[in-house]
Design a protein around this motif. Structure first.
Motif, PDB file in Angstrom:
ATOM      1  N   THR A  14       0.821  -1.216   0.000  1.00 32.30           N
ATOM      2  CA  THR A  14       0.000   0.000   0.000  1.00 32.30           C
ATOM      3  C   THR A  14       0.855   1.266   0.000  1.00 32.30           C
ATOM      4  O   THR A  14       0.342   2.353  -0.227  1.00 32.30           O
ATOM      5  CB  THR A  14      -0.921   0.034   1.235  1.00 32.30           C
ATOM      6  OG1 THR A  14      -0.115   0.122   2.427  1.00 32.30           O
ATOM      7  CG2 THR A  14      -1.772  -1.219   1.308  1.00 32.30           C
ATOM      8  N   LEU A  15       2.162   1.093   0.253  1.00 32.53           N
ATOM      9  CA  LEU A  15       3.051   2.255   0.350  1.00 32.53           C
ATOM     10  C   LEU A  15       3.918   2.440  -0.884  1.00 32.53           C
ATOM     11  O   LEU A  15       4.393   3.544  -1.147  1.00 32.53           O
ATOM     12  CB  LEU A  15       3.953   2.116   1.581  1.00 32.53           C
ATOM     13  CG  LEU A  15       3.247   1.922   2.925  1.00 32.53           C
ATOM     14  CD1 LEU A  15       4.274   1.713   4.035  1.00 32.53           C
ATOM     15  CD2 LEU A  15       2.358   3.109   3.244  1.00 32.53           C
ATOM     16  N   SER A  16       4.144   1.355  -1.631  1.00 32.43           N
ATOM     17  CA  SER A  16       5.009   1.437  -2.805  1.00 32.43           C
ATOM     18  C   SER A  16       4.756   0.235  -3.698  1.00 32.43           C
ATOM     19  O   SER A  16       4.321  -0.823  -3.242  1.00 32.43           O
ATOM     20  CB  SER A  16       6.478   1.479  -2.375  1.00 32.43           C
ATOM     21  OG  SER A  16       7.346   1.329  -3.486  1.00 32.43           O
ATOM     22  N   GLU A  17       5.064   0.402  -4.984  1.00 34.11           N
ATOM     23  CA  GLU A  17       4.966  -0.712  -5.918  1.00 34.11           C
ATOM     24  C   GLU A  17       6.260  -1.516  -5.954  1.00 34.11           C
ATOM     25  O   GLU A  17       6.284  -2.616  -6.503  1.00 34.11           O
ATOM     26  CB  GLU A  17       4.643  -0.182  -7.318  1.00 34.11           C
ATOM     27  CG  GLU A  17       3.284   0.498  -7.414  1.00 34.11           C
ATOM     28  CD  GLU A  17       3.016   1.028  -8.805  1.00 34.11           C
ATOM     29  OE1 GLU A  17       3.926   0.924  -9.658  1.00 34.11           O
ATOM     30  OE2 GLU A  17       1.901   1.534  -9.040  1.00 34.11           O
ATOM     31  N   ASP A  18       7.351  -0.959  -5.396  1.00 36.86           N
ATOM     32  CA  ASP A  18       8.663  -1.609  -5.465  1.00 36.86           C
ATOM     33  C   ASP A  18       9.036  -2.220  -4.125  1.00 36.86           C
ATOM     34  O   ASP A  18      10.009  -1.814  -3.485  1.00 36.86           O
ATOM     35  CB  ASP A  18       9.734  -0.594  -5.892  1.00 36.86           C
ATOM     36  CG  ASP A  18       9.474  -0.003  -7.258  1.00 36.86           C
ATOM     37  OD1 ASP A  18       9.031  -0.754  -8.142  1.00 36.86           O
ATOM     38  OD2 ASP A  18       9.715   1.209  -7.440  1.00 36.86           O
ATOM     39  N   VAL A  19       8.255  -3.193  -3.664  1.00 35.47           N
ATOM     40  CA  VAL A  19       8.531  -3.803  -2.365  1.00 35.47           C
ATOM     41  C   VAL A  19       8.897  -5.275  -2.491  1.00 35.47           C
ATOM     42  O   VAL A  19       8.816  -6.026  -1.533  1.00 35.47           O
ATOM     43  CB  VAL A  19       7.329  -3.624  -1.404  1.00 35.47           C
ATOM     44  CG1 VAL A  19       7.161  -2.174  -1.023  1.00 35.47           C
ATOM     45  CG2 VAL A  19       6.048  -4.197  -2.010  1.00 35.47           C
ATOM     46  N   VAL A  22      13.332  -4.834   0.089  1.00 38.68           N
ATOM     47  CA  VAL A  22      13.350  -3.633   0.916  1.00 38.68           C
ATOM     48  C   VAL A  22      14.620  -3.629   1.751  1.00 38.68           C
ATOM     49  O   VAL A  22      15.275  -4.662   1.933  1.00 38.68           O
ATOM     50  CB  VAL A  22      12.118  -3.546   1.855  1.00 38.68           C
ATOM     51  CG1 VAL A  22      10.833  -3.469   1.054  1.00 38.68           C
ATOM     52  CG2 VAL A  22      12.084  -4.715   2.833  1.00 38.68           C
ATOM     53  N   ALA A 122      12.888   1.183   3.595  1.00 39.28           N
ATOM     54  CA  ALA A 122      12.876   1.812   2.276  1.00 39.28           C
ATOM     55  C   ALA A 122      12.647   0.750   1.215  1.00 39.28           C
ATOM     56  O   ALA A 122      13.031  -0.416   1.383  1.00 39.28           O
ATOM     57  CB  ALA A 122      14.197   2.541   2.021  1.00 39.28           C
ATOM     58  N   ASP A 123      12.029   1.145   0.096  1.00 40.46           N
ATOM     59  CA  ASP A 123      11.799   0.187  -0.978  1.00 40.46           C
ATOM     60  C   ASP A 123      13.044   0.041  -1.839  1.00 40.46           C
ATOM     61  O   ASP A 123      14.106   0.625  -1.555  1.00 40.46           O
ATOM     62  CB  ASP A 123      10.572   0.573  -1.800  1.00 40.46           C
ATOM     63  CG  ASP A 123      10.748   1.899  -2.545  1.00 40.46           C
ATOM     64  OD1 ASP A 123      11.890   2.401  -2.625  1.00 40.46           O
ATOM     65  OD2 ASP A 123       9.747   2.431  -3.044  1.00 40.46           O
ATOM     66  N   SER A 125      13.856   1.265  -4.587  1.00 37.89           N
ATOM     67  CA  SER A 125      14.342   2.500  -5.209  1.00 37.89           C
ATOM     68  C   SER A 125      14.964   3.452  -4.203  1.00 37.89           C
ATOM     69  O   SER A 125      15.473   4.506  -4.579  1.00 37.89           O
ATOM     70  CB  SER A 125      13.181   3.204  -5.922  1.00 37.89           C
ATOM     71  OG  SER A 125      12.234   3.700  -4.978  1.00 37.89           O
ATOM     72  N   GLN A 127      13.202   4.815  -1.707  1.00 35.67           N
ATOM     73  CA  GLN A 127      12.155   5.675  -1.137  1.00 35.67           C
ATOM     74  C   GLN A 127      11.766   5.181   0.248  1.00 35.67           C
ATOM     75  O   GLN A 127      11.485   4.005   0.448  1.00 35.67           O
ATOM     76  CB  GLN A 127      10.923   5.676  -2.039  1.00 35.67           C
ATOM     77  CG  GLN A 127       9.744   6.464  -1.473  1.00 35.67           C
ATOM     78  CD  GLN A 127       8.491   6.313  -2.311  1.00 35.67           C
ATOM     79  OE1 GLN A 127       8.555   5.856  -3.447  1.00 35.67           O
ATOM     80  NE2 GLN A 127       7.348   6.684  -1.754  1.00 35.67           N
ATOM     81  N   LEU A 129       9.595   4.257   3.305  1.00 37.55           N
ATOM     82  CA  LEU A 129       8.205   3.805   3.418  1.00 37.55           C
ATOM     83  C   LEU A 129       7.649   4.037   4.815  1.00 37.55           C
ATOM     84  O   LEU A 129       6.578   4.622   4.974  1.00 37.55           O
ATOM     85  CB  LEU A 129       8.103   2.317   3.071  1.00 37.55           C
ATOM     86  CG  LEU A 129       8.616   1.897   1.692  1.00 37.55           C
ATOM     87  CD1 LEU A 129       8.438   0.400   1.517  1.00 37.55           C
ATOM     88  CD2 LEU A 129       7.902   2.665   0.594  1.00 37.55           C
TER      89      LEU A 129
END
Length: 623
Positions: A14-19, A22, A122-123, A125, A127, A129
């Motif tokens: 729900t927080l990122s598509e790149d999980v 992590v 962080a994911d 990328s 970013q 989370l």
């Protein structure tokens, strides 16, 4: 980046598509820049245990789970030190259901000695989370920061924040890993020779203790008569049970603490005693004048709400009770608070009786030592129930989505009145009630800007009132125990039901206002029509005033309409409203609907309101 509180959980997707992968970072600092900790990761199966010793990840075994989990080492940061761990969640073995992320200290060092304990995720990328700041680690040498766990095909993160007085050995044993004393020292001290031969061993299943993670509350359980069960707290851990947040108003307990024996009752008692110990420290900081004058309430209000309101919001409840109607959650929390209040009443009254019995003089009178001890015991009870009910009322308001700005004296005063079911005549002393909001303004301003809520002239009146209302139940030895249990339970239930009635009704009015604003094609005219209907009988009911307040707010926020002329109207002139209607072309049926709904907000439609609506209908048809 989403900020987490102790016990909260969130789905990573729900927080990122790149999980798919992590990176988790554990950070800390220390005053002398020498504080250190060693990271451990445990991979658990569906039973909450490691599958083998290979699932225990440390500096001696930095890659586990077929390479899916890897310690990346530690590095210095501007805030202290940071240890990083990578997780390839797509590659985690399918029979691994849960991943515990912990750290340990050695040589008598404790996590409570470190500053700025924190966890971030962080994911792939980079970013950020989630962020979890830990403020209450305490005197423990091992600590679970958080966990990753599966829910179906999804990975979720939970902020745990649970310490172990028994150190790394006690933590590991809970998950099926046996670390003897030498191995523990080796695990904590990578430079020692003992590291080469020491390693974790899989513990016997019969010697294990339940996982510290309680299961997520299920919506069906909340809505039903039965409440979710909390897990037993393993021996050797410090602090409250893992999924119990820092306050009792957000704790989840399974049974009636007042009269249910067994493990769950023991867990309830342990949580209550933790809160009582905290309040004893608070009471030690009070002066005799604070208690006598009622000034204790001013300080307790700050202590009760300062950090609590920053952590407990609508999102907090959505995460804990996803998909559950507000009424069901409110009902559960009221019952929970009543159980804790009842249990605390018995503990305080029993302590008071014991204090009196232990200090009776030869002539049958209590010694001088009894007086401060008895006062402290009574104040613990009063402070406990006061804080519990204040937070409970706040919870109810949040659950019903009633906006409360506690920097606004009127909202703060409303919360206090609702929390303690204070009627206007109960604490009026020479107009104090009317003066309280004005007196609270500078107090609240200082509270939120500096974190210190100082004494105000109005609040001690509330403090004296609450002290007088509550203290009698404790002051009768022996008889006071059942009396305190019953009264604590009753007053908390009463306060909770009162808060539910008040805030649920306000939520109803807000819902009506939102619906009218959403459907309105003529927001400015709607305000004039609504005010004309409200003033039809020349009386303004509380619900009518509340409705107008929210209609004006929504017209401003949703439609950018601010009508200064209406704001200055004292007696609304029907002719002015008709003139505005006659000048407006098109379909005005939305205004008729608004008038009908406004007329019913305070109950049945009266004759004058019907007359106004009838004339309104004629003008709308003519247009």
């Amino acid at each position: 980046m989403q900020k987490m509180i102790k016990g909260a959980n969130v789905g990573l997707a729900t927080l990122s598509e790149d999980v798919g992968s992590v990176v988790m970072s554990l950070g800390w600092g220390s005053a002398n820049a020498e504080g250190d900790a060693d990271v451990s990761v445990l991979l658990l199966d569906g039973n909450g245990k490691v599958r083998s010793a290979a699932d225990f990840c440390s500096h001696k075994n930095p890659v586990v789970g077929d390479g899916s989990v890897q310690l990346l080492g530690k590095a210095a940061t501007t805030d202290g030190d940071e240890a990083r761990i990578s997780f390839d969640l797509d590659a985690v073995p399918p029979d691994v259901e849960q991943i515990i992320v912990a750290a340990s200290r050695h040589g008598g060092s404790r996590f409570g000695d470190l500053d700025d304990l924190r966890l971030t995720v962080a994911d792939s990328s980079g970013q950020g989370l989630v962020q979890f700041a830990i403020e209450d680690a305490g005197a423990v040498s091992a600590f679970i920061f958080g966990e990753l766990y599966r829910r179906g095909s999804e990975w979720k993160f939970r902020a745990v924040g649970q310490g172990y007085e028994s150190g790394l050995a006690g933590l590991a044993a809970d998950f099926g890993v046996d670390i003897d004393a030498d191995a523990q020292g080796a695990a904590l001290s990578p430079d020692e020779d003992a590291v080469t031969d020491a390693g974790p061993q899989v513990a016997s299943p019969t010697a294990t203790v339940p996982s510290p993670r309680a299961s997520e509350p299920a919506p069906e359980a909340v809505a039903s008569a039965e409440e979710p069960r909390s897990e037993e707290k393993p021996a050797g851990r410090a602090g409250p049970t893992p999924d119990l947040p820092e306050d009792l108003a957000t704790s989840e307990t399974p049974t009636d603490a007042a009269d249910a024996p067994g493990d769950d009752s023991d867990a309830d008692r342990e949580a209550v005693e933790h809160e009582r110990a905290e309040l004893r420290e608070f009471i030690k900081g009070l002066s005799p004048d604070d208690i006598k004058s009622g000034g204790w309430f001013t300080k307790l209000s700050a202590q009760a709400l300062s950090s609590y309101t920053a952590k407990v919001d609508r999102q907090y409840f959505q995460e804990r009770y996803e998909g559950v109607p507000a009424d069901a959650v409110v009902d559960q929390r009221i019952k929970m608070a009543a159980r804790y209040a009842a249990l605390e009443g018995g503990l305080s009254a029993g302590a008071y009786t014991a204090t009196v019995a232990a200090t009776l003089g030869s002539l049958g009178g209590a010694s001088a030592a009894t007086v401060p001890a008895a006062v402290a015991t009574m104040m613990v009870d009063v402070a406990f129930v006061t804080r519990l009910q204040l937070r409970l009322a706040y919870d109810v308001a949040v659950l019903y989505r009633v906006p409360l700005d506690l920097s606004d004296p009127d909202d703060m005063w409303k919360l206090i009145r609702v929390a303690f079911t204070i009627k206007s005549g109960e604490v009026v002393r020479e107009g104090v009630i009317k003066a309280v909001p004005a007196l609270m303004r500078p107090v609240i301003k200082r509270f939120y800007s500096k974190g210190v809520l100082t004494a105000a002239k109005g609040l001690p009146v509330v403090g004296k009132y609450l002290l007088q209302r509550n203290v009698i139940k404790i002051g009768i030895p022996v008889v006071g125990v059942p009396l305190a249990v019953v009264l604590n339970r009753y007053t908390t239930l009463l306060a909770g039901r009162h808060a539910q009635a008040v805030f649920r009704n306000e939520a109803r009015v807000i819902e009506l206002a939102e619906g009218l604003s959403k459907r309105s094609q003529h927001p400015q005219l709607m305000l004039w029509v609504a005010w004309l209907v409200v003033m039809a009988d020349e009386k303004i009911a509380d619900d009518e005033a509340l409705l107008m307040r929210h209609l004006v707010r929504l017209a401003r926020d949703q439609h950018q309409v601010v009508d200064e002329q209406l704001a200055h109207v004292v007696d609304v002139d029907p002719a002015e409203v008709w003139r505005r209607l006659d000048a407006e072309p098109g379909d005005l049926s939305d205004l008729l609907d608004a008038a009908d709904r406004v007329a019913t907000v305070d109950g049945d439609v009266n004759a004058r309101e019907r007359a106004v609506i009838s004339e309104l209908r004629d003008h709308c048809r003519r247009v």
